[in-house]
Design a protein around this motif. Structure first.
Motif, PDB file in Angstrom:
ATOM      1  N   VAL A 148      -5.380   8.943   2.104  1.00 12.97           N
ATOM      2  CA  VAL A 148      -6.131  10.170   2.348  1.00 12.97           C
ATOM      3  C   VAL A 148      -5.362  11.310   1.700  1.00 12.97           C
ATOM      4  O   VAL A 148      -4.194  11.556   2.041  1.00 12.97           O
ATOM      5  N   GLY A 149      -5.996  11.986   0.758  1.00 14.87           N
ATOM      6  CA  GLY A 149      -5.342  13.082   0.068  1.00 14.87           C
ATOM      7  C   GLY A 149      -5.686  13.094  -1.401  1.00 14.87           C
ATOM      8  O   GLY A 149      -6.547  12.342  -1.881  1.00 14.87           O
ATOM      9  N   SER A 150      -5.003  13.939  -2.120  1.00 13.30           N
ATOM     10  CA  SER A 150      -5.216  14.093  -3.550  1.00 13.30           C
ATOM     11  C   SER A 150      -4.842  12.822  -4.301  1.00 13.30           C
ATOM     12  O   SER A 150      -3.925  12.094  -3.901  1.00 13.30           O
ATOM     13  N   ARG A 187     -17.673  16.918  -3.636  1.00 14.60           N
ATOM     14  CA  ARG A 187     -17.900  17.688  -2.418  1.00 14.60           C
ATOM     15  C   ARG A 187     -16.730  17.682  -1.444  1.00 14.60           C
ATOM     16  O   ARG A 187     -16.722  18.475  -0.498  1.00 14.60           O
ATOM     17  N   THR A 188     -15.780  16.795  -1.670  1.00 11.35           N
ATOM     18  CA  THR A 188     -14.676  16.640  -0.711  1.00 11.35           C
ATOM     19  C   THR A 188     -13.414  17.308  -1.236  1.00 11.35           C
ATOM     20  O   THR A 188     -12.972  16.997  -2.348  1.00 11.35           O
ATOM     21  N   PRO A 189     -12.801  18.198  -0.474  1.00 12.39           N
ATOM     22  CA  PRO A 189     -11.540  18.818  -0.900  1.00 12.39           C
ATOM     23  C   PRO A 189     -10.479  17.744  -1.143  1.00 12.39           C
ATOM     24  O   PRO A 189     -10.457  16.712  -0.454  1.00 12.39           O
ATOM     25  N   PRO A 190      -9.605  17.940  -2.119  1.00  9.84           N
ATOM     26  CA  PRO A 190      -8.595  16.918  -2.446  1.00  9.84           C
ATOM     27  C   PRO A 190      -7.814  16.406  -1.240  1.00  9.84           C
ATOM     28  O   PRO A 190      -7.544  15.204  -1.142  1.00  9.84           O
ATOM     29  N   ARG A 192      -8.686  15.832   1.672  1.00 12.51           N
ATOM     30  CA  ARG A 192      -9.468  14.997   2.593  1.00 12.51           C
ATOM     31  C   ARG A 192     -10.097  13.780   1.917  1.00 12.51           C
ATOM     32  O   ARG A 192     -10.841  13.035   2.553  1.00 12.51           O
ATOM     33  N   ARG A 193      -9.813  13.560   0.659  1.00 16.38           N
ATOM     34  CA  ARG A 193     -10.411  12.425  -0.054  1.00 16.38           C
ATOM     35  C   ARG A 193      -9.868  11.101   0.477  1.00 16.38           C
ATOM     36  O   ARG A 193      -8.666  10.947   0.677  1.00 16.38           O
TER      37      ARG A 193
END
Length: 222
Positions: A148-150, A187-190, A192-193
């Motif tokens: 989860v994250g960038s 659509r998802t901020p880095p 929260r990916r």
């Protein structure tokens, strides 16, 4: 009316947890596949993305017309570089090669893909449609986890997988780094990916144990 099938909820290869490196056996899976090279933020990658989705939705429409609807599976990708340090540690994206993947459900075959591609070709034809192929990916034994994250923050997880988990379990890398994008990157901020990180492996021979996991062998993608 039949319920819509969501392969993310029914197939084990889509199951992963943050902080858990899990061994699993991935069955042969069918994909729309498209190869490319270079920075995923570049024009070539953006152009390649335009080809598989119209075909995937044409397949979905045809399947729905036969009474079997499903959710189009998430985008996936195979990633590698001639010098894998350019991928795992230096993150030199200009050196990366990739294969974009969209899974084809197992009740649809090559003729269905051909028909879907023909329908797309008669509409707004993506520039790389002719490069799109129907392939089977045979990965077999793999280790995977959920990040989860960038995307740029994957290096520590990959280092743990490659240099700690794999040698500790007497394994060797075989095949290419595989990512499954559970989040819509548009659509998802880095931060929260959600991305599944997968690596095919094999049992190390006795003369290989205790060494670095090394450069992955070639994967089987037909």
């Amino acid at each position: 009316m039949n319920d819509k099938v969501d392969l993310k909820r029914t197939l084990d290869p889509f199951r992963a947890r943050v902080g858990e490196l899990r061994l699993l056996d991935v069955p042969d899976l069918s994909y729309l596949a498209l190869d490319g090279h270079g920075d995923p933020a570049g024009e070539a990658f953006a152009e390649a993305l335009l080809a598989p989705y119209p075909v995937a939705y044409a397949l979905k429409l045809a399947s729905k017309g036969r009474g079997r609807d499903y959710v189009v599976p998430p985008l996936e990708g195979l990633w590698w570089a001639e010098d894998m340090e350019a991928f795992t540690s230096r993150r030199d994206k200009s050196q990366w090669s990739w294969t974009l993947l969209l899974m084809v459900p197992d009740w649809l075959g090559a003729s269905d893909v051909d028909q879907a591609m023909a329908r797309v070709a008669h509409r707004a034809r993506p520039s790389r449609l002719d490069d799109l192929e129907h392939r089977t990916l045979s990965e077999g034994r793999c280790v995977q986890t959920l990040h989860v994250g960038s995307f740029d923050d994957e290096a520590d997880v990959l280092a743990q997988l490659h240099h700690e988990f794999v040698p500790r379990h007497g394994l060797r890398l075989t095949g290419r780094h595989h990512e499954v994008y559970l989040s819509d990157v548009r659509r998802t901020p880095p931060a929260r990916r959600r991305t599944i990180l997968r690596q095919p492996v094999r049992q190390a021979r006795s003369d290989e144990r205790g060494r670095s996991s090394g450069t992955p062998d070639r994967h089987k993608l037909t």
